[in-house]
Motif scaffolding. Structure first.
Motif, short mmCIF file in Angstrom:
data_model
loop_
_atom_site.label_atom_id
_atom_site.label_comp_id
_atom_site.label_asym_id
_atom_site.label_seq_id
_atom_site.Cartn_x
_atom_site.Cartn_y
_atom_site.Cartn_z
N HIS A 63 100.48 86.30 52.59
CA HIS A 63 100.58 86.26 51.13
C HIS A 63 99.19 86.00 50.51
O HIS A 63 98.80 86.68 49.54
CB HIS A 63 101.56 85.15 50.72
CG HIS A 63 101.66 84.91 49.25
ND1 HIS A 63 102.73 85.33 48.49
CD2 HIS A 63 100.82 84.29 48.38
CE1 HIS A 63 102.54 84.98 47.23
NE2 HIS A 63 101.38 84.34 47.13
N ASP A 67 100.54 86.92 41.79
CA ASP A 67 101.82 86.35 42.20
C ASP A 67 102.92 86.94 41.34
O ASP A 67 102.75 87.14 40.14
CB ASP A 67 101.78 84.83 42.03
CG ASP A 67 101.05 84.16 43.18
OD1 ASP A 67 101.34 84.50 44.35
OD2 ASP A 67 100.17 83.32 42.92
N TYR A 93 105.97 85.54 41.24
CA TYR A 93 107.00 84.57 40.87
C TYR A 93 106.72 84.03 39.48
O TYR A 93 105.62 84.13 38.95
CB TYR A 93 107.13 83.45 41.90
CG TYR A 93 105.83 82.78 42.32
CD1 TYR A 93 105.20 83.16 43.50
CD2 TYR A 93 105.26 81.77 41.55
CE1 TYR A 93 104.01 82.55 43.90
CE2 TYR A 93 104.09 81.14 41.94
CZ TYR A 93 103.46 81.54 43.12
OH TYR A 93 102.31 80.94 43.51
N MET A 110 104.69 88.95 47.41
CA MET A 110 103.92 88.14 46.48
C MET A 110 104.82 87.23 45.63
O MET A 110 104.34 86.49 44.79
CB MET A 110 103.05 89.04 45.58
CG MET A 110 102.04 89.88 46.34
SD MET A 110 101.09 88.98 47.61
CE MET A 110 100.09 87.89 46.59
ZN LIG Z 1 100.39 83.71 45.65
#
Ligand SMILES: [Zn+2]
Lengths: 162, 895
Positions: free
Chosen positions: B168, B179, B181, B271
């Motif tokens: 990652h 990212d 999230y 990711m």
């Molecule tokens: Zn990350």
């Protein structure tokens, strides 16, 4: 050549990126303390450099960090997106909570960037969004030039620059 | 706790796809591994590399990647784990001294300690990587801890059970990915992010990954909910009426640390949650690494495949040979080649119709992909022609290859045995048996094993040479008349020792015997001698006139043989000289084995294995040997002084037991036996109805002593004579398209000479070097073992050398093992000898006429009886002659 009949649908290889591959590279090492950034080392080496991906970010519009290589007329000729080079956050991989970040105030340290050693290269310009207030991280305002570094006459191996 | 706590050891390129200038270079360093844990470290690095490669899209880009492992050694093991961390976490309290001083509970921005944050001195790690691999693109640090943790930044760091963290983090540092999230918006870019995999733009006309979004996918594709303890739907997002199907690229709300207002391409991605990289991220990785890929190439095969002449088989069964249509593929993806039509014309596809070039099977991207075609010979004069079409779906290409073959008669060999029966052949060979007895055993075994249709002739020599038998077809394996006649000469009085030594005379007569024969394709001469020539014609004078392939066996020590002259004679004629040295009791069959190896050389058989053992009663010995698809027949010899007590069967790879009864029923072979020898001769597959199980693979020779009998007629009684276990030698020859060729040369015979070894492995008349190794087991005259490795040059010729220092015979067992192009294991071996002696070549000793007269009298007792002489007195004179002879020779050696 006519590629018809050579590849099945969906099997065609990725087209090569449009930036011409160069086997001469510059590894630029920067030292930073908050927003104060210095170019402390320029290493010339023979190496294929990863290409630019996607459209280059726009000054005054995009938020984030990147390094631009410019020619003598100050026109950008290569851009490398950077991932939090000034280290204002860390990513924590917590098996219970999942990944998340922790944001903090400006830090100090070094980072390096690999760019093609282009014959026209004259300057490197580092873009970053300005450091915000405590606990907010960078990224609230569009990036602006944080430092401008002369690449002419840098390095110690003139034989590879061509 | 700094870099003084250890050291940086070796750097190893563990994935090598070519120049570091042109490949993307990944460098792995370790922390918290002590020197005693390096094996574990290497295994951990390998696991990580395997994990990365099996994470799409890295596998298909693997050819563009080089991986280096730097063995960084720490003084102590593990990583720091503070007992209590400022964020409430706890640890073991360990504080080992490690090179990069990696610790859990690292300090985050704003001086906040974080339990799961595992980080070390990344500046130092990067410096180590750059110093060792200047072209480094990415550094990964593996930490020797089983506690889950890691971190990003300049060095992707992970503990050994958290490889996904490192992968990652590479997504960020190497590929510039964001990212995916969400979160409460802390750290979220306020405007449009320049990162390729997050956006605020849900307009299908302007979205940055719009080319991957189908027209039927709703935009936005899904809406998120706010973060916090009481989530509500995100404002500003209108959920689609119908959700898109799973896997549809679109805009799914939540990403870049914000649950709302930022969109990602798929619900799941590496990711976001370590799931497979979404198509947008995978494309970025591809675009980044594609320039590092060597060009994908497929070198097509020649469009015709000619088997040439394939000889008729043994015993009416055809010889099956395989030839490969070889595609040379440089690629990082799997490419399949499948037969879409054919093979026609009586050709076969022995290993199936699809072959896959699997880059995972090779550390380099170059893959030689064989599509095998088989042909089985029929009767001489028959021709075959056909074709086969092979297609690669991945490349969208087809090739049609024409196939041709013809059956030719088996090349027939004529062999002249030229045998020394001078007086010294009555001496002890070294193990309590007479030299002449050794010769009879060896020559008899040779003759017993000759192929039907081959010819044998026998010449003996002492002062002069006599032809005992013209070249005659040996006939069938069992009871052939030529064979029986030759055996009669070998074991009859014609070879009783008498007289002097005219090797040149024997060689001339051998050549004449061969020249008088007709109808043979190969002519070979096997010369056996135990002494120094002392009667003209001399070897040097006759050698130029010889045309036959010539092999020589010297029975005895180099000091008592014409080593140089015999070497010139044999090496100039496709043969070699073998010297027995003193024959010890445990090497009682050495001369026979030499003869069998020479026979194999003449009939194009290859020596597969050649072990020996001692078999006690009540035990089964299992001797393994590997048979390849290139082998089409086998000779299995068991040499033992007690053949009547030794039972022998063969075990095929599928477990089928094969004995004379099975071979007779299948019509694939027979057994032959005579004093000291049991021989199985069979064609492959041994059981035609089980071609897979009774051809290539691991075979065994099974040996046991026969049970039953009474008194002295038991195997136990026989075994007792050899200390309780019956000695045996097993020799396996393969009739094969895979052969080991070997040569030994030495510039001189003085102690200190350098002996050169050269070898080639030929598979279907093509040099095989890849996947093969060749080495030499060398026994020096003192019985000590020396080893020598042979290394292959670019042409596939193996070479090596050793220094011979002790006078006597160096026995060199040249051995090869590896896998064939069809990936079947094989072994081959060949014995060669080097000779060392002090002084010059023994001179050509001219006998004393007086001694000639004495010998004449001994040979014709009636003559001296007429003179009233005493027989014992004349024999005494003869002994004096013989010893003065040796003394004269020895005198010259010291010159
Ligand atoms: Zn990350």
């Amino acid at each position: 050549m006519d590629e018809e009949g050579w590849y099945e649908q969906g099997q065609r290889p990725e087209p090569r990126p449009s930036i011409p591959a160069t086997r001469h590279a510059l590894r630029l090492t920067f030292q930073f303390d908050g927003d104060n950034v210095e170019l402390i080392d320029t290493e010339r080496l023979e190496k294929l450099v990863p290409p630019m991906i996607g459209d280059p970010p726009d000054e005054g519009k995009h938020v984030g960090e990147w390094l631009q290589v410019r020619d003598g007329d100050d026109r950008p000729i290569f851009t490398r997106l950077l991932n939090d080079p000034l280290r204002t956050r860390v990513e924590v991989h917590d098996p219970e909570e999942g990944p998340h970040i922790v944001v903090g105030p400006p830090d100090r340290g070094t980072f390096d960037v690999l760019v093609p050693d282009l014959p026209d290269a004259a300057y490197a310009v580092l873009f970053a969004s300005p450091a915000p207030g405590k606990g907010r991280g960078r990224g609230l305002r569009p990036a602006e030039p944080l430092g401008r570094f002369d690449l002419r006459g840098q390095g110690s191996d003139p034989g590879t620059a061509s | 706790m700094t870099t003084s706590d250890g050291y940086v050891g070796a750097t190893t390129k563990i994935v090598d796809h070519g120049s570091d200038v042109d490949r993307w270079c990944l460098v792995v360093v370790g922390d918290g591994y002590q020197s005693t844990e390096l094996a574990q470290y290497r295994a951990d690095v390998q696991s990580f590399v395997t994990r990365l490669r099996s994470t799409p899209p890295f596998g298909e880009l693997w050819c563009g990647i080089n991986v280096f492992r730097i063995d960084v050694v720490s003084t102590e093991s593990g990583a720091d784990e503070p007992a209590t961390c400022g964020d409430g976490g706890t640890g073991s309290g360990a504080s080992p001294r490690t090179y990069f001083d990696t610790t859990f509970c690292s300090i985050g921005p704003g001086a906040v300690p974080i339990s799961r944050l595992l980080a070390g001195n990344s500046t130092e790690a990067k410096a180590v990587a750059k110093a060792r691999v200047p072209q480094v693109d990415q550094v990964v640090m593996l930490v020797n801890s089983s506690r889950y943790g890691g971190s990003g930044g300049p060095v992707a760091t992970a503990s050994t059970n958290a490889f996904e963290i490192a992968i990652h983090e590479m997504g960020h540092s190497a590929f510039g990915l964001a990212d995916e999230y969400g979160g409460d918006g802390t750290g979220t870019t306020a405007g449009e992010s320049p990162k390729p995999n997050v956006t605020r733009d849900v307009n299908r006309a302007t979205n940055k990954w719009r080319d991957l979004i189908l027209a039927t996918t709703p935009m936005p594709s899904a809406c998120g909910v706010t973060s916090g303890s009481s989530p509500t739907p995100c404002p500003g997002c209108t959920p689609p009426a119908t959700p898109p199907p799973a896997g549809a690229v679109g805009t799914y709300e939540g990403g870049d640390y914000s649950n709302c207002g930022v969109y990602r391409p798929l619900p799941s991605c590496y990711m976001r949650d370590y799931g497979p990289f979404c198509p947008v991220c995978a494309r970025v990785i591809r675009q980044t690494l594609t320039p590092f890929l060597p060009p994908e190439t497929v070198t097509p095969p020649a469009l015709s495949l000619d088997f040439g002449g394939v000889p008729e088989g043994l015993g009416g069964v055809g010889v099956t040979t395989y030839r490969a249509i070889v595609f040379e593929v440089v690629s990082c993806r799997q490419i399949a080649f499948r037969i879409t039509s054919g093979p026609t014309g009586g050709f076969a596809a022995p290993f199936g119709t699809t072959v896959i070039a699997d880059p995972a099977s090779s550390i380099t991207p170059i893959n030689r992909v064989p599509v095998w075609i088989g042909y089985t010979s029929t009767t001489a004069g028959t021709t075959a022609s056909g074709s086969v079409t092979i297609r690669s779906d991945e490349l969208g290409q087809s090739w049609t290859i024409s196939l041709t073959a013809r059956t030719i008669p088996r090349p027939k060999s004529a062999v002249a045995m030229v045998l020394d029966h001078s007086g010294s052949m009555s001496e002890d060979a070294g193990d309590g048996t007479l030299k002449v007895q050794k010769l009879r055993e060896a020559a008899s075994t040779f003759i017993a094993a000759m192929l039907p249709g081959d010819g044998i002739g026998v010449v003996r020599f002492d002062d002069t040479a006599q032809r005992l038998m013209d070249i005659t077809n040996v006939g069938p394996l069992n009871g052939g008349t030529g064979r029986t006649t030759a055996l009669g000469h070998i074991n009859g009085s014609a070879l009783d020792p008498a007289g002097a030594t005219s090797i040149g005379g024997g060689v001339l007569e051998g050549a004449a015997t061969l020249n008088a024969s007709a109808g043979y394709d190969v002519r070979a001469m096997v010369v056996l001698t135990d002494g120094v020539q002392n009667t003209p014609p001399m070897l040097a004078d006759v050698t130029p006139s010889i045309t036959a392939n010539t092999f020589a066996v010297g029975l005895g020590l180099p000091a008592n043989l014409n080593v140089a002259a015999l070497s010139v004679l044999t090496q100039g004629h496709n043969g070699y000289l073998l010297i027995t040295g003193a024959v010890t009791p445990d090497q009682r069959t050495r001369l026979t084995k030499y003869f069998l190896q020479i026979l194999a050389g003449i009939t194009n058989a290859a020596v597969v294995v050649d072990p020996s053992g001692q078999l006690p009663s009540g035990t089964v010995h299992r001797i393994p040997f590997d048979v390849t698809e290139a082998d089409y027949g086998l000779d299995v010899f068991v040499l033992t002084p007690e053949p009547k007590w030794l039972e022998c069967v063969l075990q095929a790879p599928d477990g089928t037991l094969i004995d004379a009864g099975v071979l007779a029923a299948e019509g694939t072979g027979e057994q032959a036996g005579q004093a000291g020898l049991s021989l199985y001769r069979l064609v492959l597959p041994a059981v035609p109805s089980k071609p897979d199980g009774s051809h290539q693979g691991r075979w065994y020779v099974l040996l046991r002593l026969r049970a039953g009998g009474k008194g002295r007629y038991t195997s136990e009684y026989s075994a007792a004579r050899y200390g309780g276990a019956v000695p045996y030698d097993v020799v396996v020859h393969a009739y094969s398209s895979l052969e080991l060729r070997g040569w030994l040369t030495q510039p001189e015979y003085a102690p200190g000479t350098s002996v050169s070894l050269t070898a080639q492995i030929m598979e279907y008349s093509r040099v095989l070097a890849e996947g093969a190794q060749v080495w030499a087991d060398i026994t020096d005259p003192a019985g000590s073992y020396l080893g020598a490795n042979l290394t292959a040059d670019t042409s596939g010729t193996f070479g090596g050398s050793f220094v011979a220092t002790i006078p006597g015979v160096y026995r060199v067992r040249l051995r090869a093992s590896g896998t064939t192009t069809a990936r079947m294991p094989f072994t081959r071996e060949l014995t060669l000898t080097a000779a060392v002696r002090v002084g010059v070549e023994p001179p050509d000793v001219r006998p004393d006429p007086w001694c000639d007269l004495v010998r004449c009298l001994v040979a014709n007792p009636k003559v001296f009886e007429q003179f009233g002489a005493d027989a014992e007195f004349v024999k005494c004179l003869e002994r004096i002659c013989r010893s003065s002879h040796s003394a004269a020779a020895a005198e010259r050696h010291r010159v």
